[in-house]
Design a protein around this motif. Sequence first.
Motif, PDB file in Angstrom:
ATOM      1  N   SER A   1      70.081  46.523  16.477  1.00 23.31           N
ATOM      2  CA  SER A   1      69.147  46.161  15.412  1.00 23.31           C
ATOM      3  C   SER A   1      69.541  46.793  14.070  1.00 23.31           C
ATOM      4  CB  SER A   1      67.725  46.589  15.784  1.00 23.31           C
ATOM      5  OG  SER A   1      67.657  47.987  15.986  1.00 23.31           O
ATOM      6  N   PHE A   2      70.427  47.790  14.110  1.00 15.40           N
ATOM      7  CA  PHE A   2      70.911  48.414  12.873  1.00 15.40           C
ATOM      8  C   PHE A   2      72.261  47.842  12.447  1.00 15.40           C
ATOM      9  CE2 PHE A   2      68.216  51.551  14.994  1.00 15.40           C
ATOM     10  CZ  PHE A   2      67.341  51.893  13.981  1.00 15.40           C
ATOM     11  N   ASN A   3      72.702  46.778  13.137  1.00 20.00           N
ATOM     12  CA  ASN A   3      73.981  46.123  12.844  1.00 20.00           C
ATOM     13  C   ASN A   3      75.167  47.067  13.064  1.00 20.00           C
ATOM     14  OD1 ASN A   3      75.499  43.829  12.069  1.00 20.00           O
ATOM     15  ND2 ASN A   3      75.696  44.603   9.983  1.00 20.00           N
ATOM     16  N   ILE A   4      75.018  47.935  14.075  1.00 20.37           N
ATOM     17  CA  ILE A   4      76.090  48.871  14.418  1.00 20.37           C
ATOM     18  C   ILE A   4      76.619  48.531  15.805  1.00 20.37           C
ATOM     19  CG2 ILE A   4      76.651  51.284  14.931  1.00 20.37           C
ATOM     20  CD1 ILE A   4      74.604  52.042  12.753  1.00 20.37           C
ATOM     21  N   ASP A   5      77.914  48.255  15.897  1.00 21.56           N
ATOM     22  CA  ASP A   5      78.550  47.924  17.170  1.00 21.56           C
ATOM     23  C   ASP A   5      78.991  49.202  17.878  1.00 21.56           C
ATOM     24  OD1 ASP A   5      78.755  44.890  17.017  1.00 21.56           O
ATOM     25  OD2 ASP A   5      79.772  45.455  15.159  1.00 21.56           O
ATOM     26  N   VAL A   6      79.044  49.120  19.197  1.00 23.41           N
ATOM     27  CA  VAL A   6      79.480  50.260  20.007  1.00 23.41           C
ATOM     28  C   VAL A   6      80.477  49.771  21.046  1.00 23.41           C
ATOM     29  CG1 VAL A   6      78.780  52.145  21.524  1.00 23.41           C
ATOM     30  CG2 VAL A   6      77.247  51.398  19.691  1.00 23.41           C
ATOM     31  N   THR A   7      81.595  50.463  21.144  1.00 23.71           N
ATOM     32  CA  THR A   7      82.634  50.118  22.112  1.00 23.71           C
ATOM     33  C   THR A   7      82.990  51.344  22.930  1.00 23.71           C
ATOM     34  OG1 THR A   7      83.604  48.432  20.656  1.00 23.71           O
ATOM     35  CG2 THR A   7      85.007  49.299  22.425  1.00 23.71           C
ATOM     36  N   CYS A   8      83.088  51.161  24.244  1.00 23.41           N
ATOM     37  CA  CYS A   8      83.581  52.231  25.104  1.00 23.41           C
ATOM     38  C   CYS A   8      84.927  51.810  25.680  1.00 23.41           C
ATOM     39  CB  CYS A   8      82.599  52.523  26.236  1.00 23.41           C
ATOM     40  SG  CYS A   8      82.995  54.054  27.123  1.00 23.41           S
ATOM     41  N   ILE A   9      85.915  52.674  25.525  1.00 25.19           N
ATOM     42  CA  ILE A   9      87.266  52.417  26.008  1.00 25.19           C
ATOM     43  C   ILE A   9      87.481  53.226  27.277  1.00 25.19           C
ATOM     44  CG2 ILE A   9      89.718  52.491  25.442  1.00 25.19           C
ATOM     45  CD1 ILE A   9      88.063  50.706  23.578  1.00 25.19           C
ATOM     46  N   ALA A  10      87.905  52.565  28.349  1.00 24.62           N
ATOM     47  CA  ALA A  10      88.143  53.262  29.622  1.00 24.62           C
ATOM     48  C   ALA A  10      89.575  52.994  30.072  1.00 24.62           C
ATOM     49  CB  ALA A  10      87.149  52.789  30.685  1.00 24.62           C
ATOM     50  N   PRO A  11      90.515  53.833  29.611  1.00 24.08           N
ATOM     51  CA  PRO A  11      91.907  53.634  29.998  1.00 24.08           C
ATOM     52  C   PRO A  11      92.200  54.189  31.389  1.00 24.08           C
ATOM     53  CG  PRO A  11      91.675  55.074  28.054  1.00 24.08           C
ATOM     54  CD  PRO A  11      90.343  54.958  28.704  1.00 24.08           C
ATOM     55  N   GLY A  12      93.301  53.706  31.951  1.00 22.70           N
ATOM     56  CA  GLY A  12      93.868  54.342  33.121  1.00 22.70           C
ATOM     57  C   GLY A  12      94.749  55.478  32.629  1.00 22.70           C
ATOM     58  N   PHE A  13      95.925  55.635  33.212  1.00 26.06           N
ATOM     59  CA  PHE A  13      96.816  56.725  32.809  1.00 26.06           C
ATOM     60  C   PHE A  13      97.614  56.350  31.555  1.00 26.06           C
ATOM     61  CE2 PHE A  13      96.387  57.552  37.447  1.00 26.06           C
ATOM     62  CZ  PHE A  13      95.801  58.807  37.346  1.00 26.06           C
ATOM     63  N   VAL A  14      97.451  57.181  30.527  1.00 26.49           N
ATOM     64  CA  VAL A  14      98.186  57.006  29.275  1.00 26.49           C
ATOM     65  C   VAL A  14      99.009  58.271  29.046  1.00 26.49           C
ATOM     66  CG1 VAL A  14      98.003  56.642  26.781  1.00 26.49           C
ATOM     67  CG2 VAL A  14      96.391  55.499  28.336  1.00 26.49           C
ATOM     68  N   ASP A  15     100.251  58.099  28.643  1.00 23.95           N
ATOM     69  CA  ASP A  15     101.162  59.227  28.451  1.00 23.95           C
ATOM     70  C   ASP A  15     100.773  60.001  27.190  1.00 23.95           C
ATOM     71  OD1 ASP A  15     103.215  61.011  28.591  1.00 23.95           O
ATOM     72  OD2 ASP A  15     104.796  59.590  28.048  1.00 23.95           O
ATOM     73  N   THR A  16     100.079  61.126  27.378  1.00 21.48           N
ATOM     74  CA  THR A  16      99.628  61.984  26.287  1.00 21.48           C
ATOM     75  C   THR A  16      99.850  63.444  26.689  1.00 21.48           C
ATOM     76  OG1 THR A  16      97.374  62.302  27.113  1.00 21.48           O
ATOM     77  CG2 THR A  16      97.790  60.311  25.788  1.00 21.48           C
ATOM     78  N   PRO A  17      99.712  64.376  25.752  1.00 16.67           N
ATOM     79  CA  PRO A  17      99.824  65.790  26.132  1.00 16.67           C
ATOM     80  C   PRO A  17      98.848  66.187  27.239  1.00 16.67           C
ATOM     81  CG  PRO A  17      99.978  65.576  23.763  1.00 16.67           C
ATOM     82  CD  PRO A  17      99.635  64.209  24.289  1.00 16.67           C
TER      83      PRO A  17
END
Length: 247
Positions: free
Chosen positions: A164-180
């Motif tokens: 109702s405030f015109n704000i979108d929300v996204t949740c990202i659920a990755p598997g294994f990503v090569d990071t530190p």
Amino acid sequence: MKIFITGGTTGIGWSLAKEYLEDDHIVGICGRDLSRIETGALEKFKNLKTYKVDVTNREELIAAVDEFSEGSLDLMIASAGRSVGSKTKEPDFVASRDVININVLGVLNTFEAALKNMLPNKKGHLAAVASVAGMVGLPGASSYSASKAAVLKLCESYSMDLKSFNIDVTCIAPGFVDTPLTQKNDHGMPWLMSSEKAAKKIRKALDRKKVLFVFPWQMKTVMFILERLPRWMYRAFMQMPIANYSK
């Protein structure tokens, strides 16, 4: 666009920052150690602004986001997070508290700082990097699974509450990503993906304003099945010798 990314000094956060910077967006990133930023980045990207901030410090984070936004913020990506690394049956409560503080309270602080600038304008986009680990309780990763499950449900609720405030929300659920972070893991990581490739996929999902984006598809399929198994069956399966513990 004005985009702020927590945990933006390395890993997925930094790869996302570069994605947007290369298209001339104004990007602010924060982290506890700015020395981890890629060498030469500040000279290369003139639209990059950096802040030495710990996401568990609410006041510090709000001040940084306010300074960057100047009352206007288009996209906030909560990418700061930590994992335990070694999978053990005996809980490490000190590490677990740190995981919960960063992965859950850090996201709350991040969203609060963002909404302070988005709500008055009645527009904006919140995003958080969770994990497929939040879809089930993984053995040896109790606090990590719990923290990411919290982020998944937090985003799901906010996606309805903030509409109702015109704000979108996204949740990202990755598997294994090569990071530190994942480089500290002492177990197999099927379908491991580079952070650059992950960032491109995440950006497409954000452009489409997806509420939930789970990837890669192979991991999404596996987790979809595990999530829907009768819980006694899931527990029996995960307690078989394939579960990998360091001790």
